[in-house]
Design a protein around this motif. Structure first.
Motif, mmCIF file in Angstrom:
data_model
loop_
_atom_site.group_PDB
_atom_site.id
_atom_site.type_symbol
_atom_site.label_atom_id
_atom_site.label_comp_id
_atom_site.label_asym_id
_atom_site.label_seq_id
_atom_site.Cartn_x
_atom_site.Cartn_y
_atom_site.Cartn_z
ATOM 1 N N TYR A 168 -0.495 -14.178 6.224
ATOM 2 C CA TYR A 168 0.723 -13.815 6.937
ATOM 3 C C TYR A 168 1.331 -15.025 7.646
ATOM 4 O O TYR A 168 0.617 -15.943 8.052
ATOM 5 N N GLU A 169 2.637 -14.997 7.793
ATOM 6 C CA GLU A 169 3.331 -15.976 8.621
ATOM 7 C C GLU A 169 3.533 -15.361 10.001
ATOM 8 O O GLU A 169 3.884 -14.184 10.135
ATOM 9 N N SER A 170 3.329 -16.163 11.041
ATOM 10 C CA SER A 170 3.445 -15.663 12.405
ATOM 11 C C SER A 170 4.911 -15.530 12.816
ATOM 12 O O SER A 170 5.739 -16.391 12.508
ATOM 13 N N VAL A 171 5.198 -14.464 13.511
ATOM 14 C CA VAL A 171 6.531 -14.228 14.084
ATOM 15 C C VAL A 171 6.425 -14.380 15.588
ATOM 16 O O VAL A 171 5.515 -13.814 16.215
ATOM 17 N N THR A 172 7.315 -15.145 16.177
ATOM 18 C CA THR A 172 7.246 -15.388 17.619
ATOM 19 C C THR A 172 8.511 -14.940 18.354
ATOM 20 O O THR A 172 8.579 -15.041 19.571
ATOM 21 N N GLY A 192 16.719 -6.722 7.438
ATOM 22 C CA GLY A 192 16.531 -5.899 6.253
ATOM 23 C C GLY A 192 15.250 -5.113 6.191
ATOM 24 O O GLY A 192 14.932 -4.512 5.158
ATOM 25 N N VAL A 193 14.484 -5.048 7.287
ATOM 26 C CA VAL A 193 13.193 -4.366 7.253
ATOM 27 C C VAL A 193 13.330 -2.877 6.964
ATOM 28 O O VAL A 193 12.425 -2.249 6.413
ATOM 29 N N GLY A 194 14.473 -2.296 7.313
ATOM 30 C CA GLY A 194 14.674 -0.868 7.098
ATOM 31 C C GLY A 194 14.712 -0.470 5.635
ATOM 32 O O GLY A 194 14.597 0.714 5.303
ATOM 33 N N LYS A 195 14.863 -1.459 4.737
ATOM 34 C CA LYS A 195 14.911 -1.171 3.307
ATOM 35 C C LYS A 195 13.527 -1.134 2.667
ATOM 36 O O LYS A 195 13.399 -0.750 1.502
ATOM 37 N N LEU A 196 12.509 -1.548 3.409
ATOM 38 C CA LEU A 196 11.154 -1.555 2.864
ATOM 39 C C LEU A 196 10.569 -0.147 2.808
ATOM 40 O O LEU A 196 10.973 0.742 3.572
ATOM 41 N N LEU A 197 9.612 0.043 1.921
ATOM 42 C CA LEU A 197 8.873 1.303 1.903
ATOM 43 C C LEU A 197 8.090 1.444 3.204
ATOM 44 O O LEU A 197 7.625 0.443 3.764
ATOM 45 N N PRO A 198 7.917 2.653 3.710
ATOM 46 C CA PRO A 198 7.229 2.855 4.997
ATOM 47 C C PRO A 198 5.849 2.217 5.053
ATOM 48 O O PRO A 198 5.436 1.698 6.089
ATOM 49 N N GLU A 199 5.117 2.232 3.926
ATOM 50 C CA GLU A 199 3.759 1.686 3.940
ATOM 51 C C GLU A 199 3.736 0.170 4.038
ATOM 52 O O GLU A 199 2.674 -0.429 4.227
ATOM 53 N N ARG A 200 4.903 -0.471 3.907
ATOM 54 C CA ARG A 200 4.980 -1.931 4.026
ATOM 55 C C ARG A 200 5.004 -2.399 5.481
ATOM 56 O O ARG A 200 4.906 -3.593 5.765
ATOM 57 N N GLU A 211 -1.034 -5.625 16.926
ATOM 58 C CA GLU A 211 -0.426 -6.461 15.900
ATOM 59 C C GLU A 211 0.503 -5.613 15.053
ATOM 60 O O GLU A 211 0.254 -4.418 14.842
ATOM 61 N N LEU A 212 1.572 -6.241 14.595
ATOM 62 C CA LEU A 212 2.550 -5.605 13.718
ATOM 63 C C LEU A 212 2.572 -6.383 12.413
ATOM 64 O O LEU A 212 2.742 -7.609 12.415
ATOM 65 N N LEU A 213 2.409 -5.689 11.290
ATOM 66 C CA LEU A 213 2.353 -6.319 9.975
ATOM 67 C C LEU A 213 3.519 -5.825 9.132
ATOM 68 O O LEU A 213 3.703 -4.613 8.968
ATOM 69 N N VAL A 214 4.299 -6.748 8.607
ATOM 70 C CA VAL A 214 5.419 -6.430 7.717
ATOM 71 C C VAL A 214 5.170 -7.178 6.413
ATOM 72 O O VAL A 214 5.108 -8.406 6.396
ATOM 73 N N GLY A 218 11.477 -10.242 1.969
ATOM 74 C CA GLY A 218 11.981 -11.515 1.485
ATOM 75 C C GLY A 218 10.911 -12.346 0.804
ATOM 76 O O GLY A 218 10.964 -13.575 0.844
ATOM 77 N N GLY A 219 9.933 -11.658 0.221
ATOM 78 C CA GLY A 219 8.840 -12.360 -0.447
ATOM 79 C C GLY A 219 7.782 -12.895 0.488
ATOM 80 O O GLY A 219 6.910 -13.669 0.072
ATOM 81 N N LYS A 220 7.807 -12.478 1.751
ATOM 82 C CA LYS A 220 6.855 -12.977 2.736
ATOM 83 C C LYS A 220 6.118 -11.830 3.405
ATOM 84 O O LYS A 220 6.650 -10.721 3.536
ATOM 85 N N ASN A 221 4.906 -12.119 3.862
ATOM 86 C CA ASN A 221 4.159 -11.214 4.734
ATOM 87 C C ASN A 221 4.237 -11.776 6.143
ATOM 88 O O ASN A 221 3.907 -12.943 6.379
ATOM 89 N N LEU A 222 4.666 -10.965 7.083
ATOM 90 C CA LEU A 222 4.924 -11.422 8.446
ATOM 91 C C LEU A 222 4.062 -10.663 9.436
ATOM 92 O O LEU A 222 3.750 -9.487 9.247
ATOM 93 N N ARG A 223 3.691 -11.359 10.515
ATOM 94 C CA ARG A 223 2.809 -10.755 11.512
ATOM 95 C C ARG A 223 3.239 -11.146 12.919
ATOM 96 O O ARG A 223 3.435 -12.320 13.220
ATOM 97 N N PHE A 224 3.390 -10.155 13.770
ATOM 98 C CA PHE A 224 3.638 -10.375 15.198
ATOM 99 C C PHE A 224 2.472 -9.760 15.952
ATOM 100 O O PHE A 224 2.116 -8.606 15.717
ATOM 101 N N ALA A 225 1.847 -10.544 16.851
ATOM 102 C CA ALA A 225 0.633 -10.050 17.508
ATOM 103 C C ALA A 225 0.577 -10.477 18.960
ATOM 104 O O ALA A 225 1.134 -11.506 19.353
ATOM 105 N N CYS A 226 -0.098 -9.678 19.733
ATOM 106 C CA CYS A 226 -0.402 -10.006 21.124
ATOM 107 C C CYS A 226 -1.903 -9.847 21.299
ATOM 108 O O CYS A 226 -2.461 -8.777 21.042
ATOM 109 N N TYR A 227 -2.568 -10.918 21.723
ATOM 110 C CA TYR A 227 -4.019 -10.918 21.810
ATOM 111 C C TYR A 227 -4.526 -10.277 23.106
ATOM 112 O O TYR A 227 -5.639 -9.798 23.165
#
Length: 275
Positions: A168-172, A192-200, A211-214, A218-227
């Protein structure tokens, strides 16, 4: 006192890579030395990718602040042990963060120490000090990535939920709000996240982390997290809500009406609760 840090490569267009490094003398070892070791190992692991330019990249901490090569590991390892190699900040790109950081933390500000007028971000790696630091380890541990079987045993600070963050690529970028009610809302933009399938779009919640995983945006896996969040949560009552161009995280506070001063836990004077 020896410490173990996790050095991550997060460079656009390059494979993600994480390298555990045992540092024998963190107070004498500089980040430039770790960067040099990480780049050498990266070149060996990915020979077809070409080397990453030492002069164009620096480490960033989990608060998205750049760290000068000449800074000692001990200065930052007390608060974090995950550091991310990324491109240098653009000229003026951190001016707002610099101002906000100084207003909030004054002399303790990360950016105060990293102001380019005071200290260049780039400097040559150590030679003698690095050898001394390695020899001071209880047992000699070369700066090498472990075998694949152990490399997949991820540090809990990387993901308390067992996620392989190398994929995943980190989102800040995010905004958040606390209206002194029972919930904290976090808004994370994803075009454009609203166009993805719910399971994505998936989320994981703990008492003090999330953590949030998308995936596949756009051909990428993205991750936003708080430790570690400012306060405790009720994980079973937390959720995410997908909108057209963002994902909202709704965090249920464990203590009703508790005021959160920040989303991420920060160290306060006399506070024994580590970030």
């Amino acid at each position: 006192m020896p410490c173990k840090i996790y050095a991550h490569v997060e460079v656009e267009g390059r494979p993600c890579f994480a390298l555990p490094i045992q540092v024998g003398r963190p107070e004498e070892t500089q980040f430039g030395t770790l960067k040099d070791a990480l780049l050498r190992e990266y070149s060996e692991r990915f020979p077809d990718e070409g080397g990453i330019d030492y002069e164009s990249h620096c480490f960033w901490n989990q608060d998205s602040c750049p760290i000068p090569d000449g800074s000692s590991v001990a200065l930052f390892s007390s608060e974090h042990n995950d550091f991310f190699l990324r491109s240098l900040p653009c000229s003026g790109a951190t001016s707002g963060a610099l101002r906000d950081s100084r207003e909030k933390r004054g002399e303790l500000s990360y950016y105060y120490a990293h102001d380019r007028q005071r200290q260049s971000l780039i400097s040559k790696p150590q030679v003698q000090a690095a050898a001394a630091a390695a020899s001071a380890l209880p047992e000699r541990v070369p700066v090498k990535a472990p075998p694949l079987s152990t490399a997949l045993q991820y540090n809990a600070k990387q993901s308390p939920f067992g996620t392989d963050i190398a994929g995943y690529e980190s989102v800040t970028t995010y905004t958040w709000e606390d209206n002194d009610g029972d919930f904290v809302k976090v808004l994370v933009p994803f075009e454009g996240v609203g166009k993805l399938l719910p399971e994505r779009v998936r989320s994981n919640f703990g008492v003090r982390s999330f953590e949030l995983l998308v995936e596949g945006l756009g051909g990428k896996n993205l991750r936003f997290a708080c430790y570690k969040t400012h306060g405790e949560m009720k994980p079973e009552e937390c959720k995410h809500v997908v909108r057209a161009n963002r994902v909202n995280l709704v965090l249920r506070k464990a203590k009703d009406k508790e005021h959160w001063f920040d989303l991420f836990k920060k160290r306060a004077i006399g506070d024994d609760d580590d970030p």
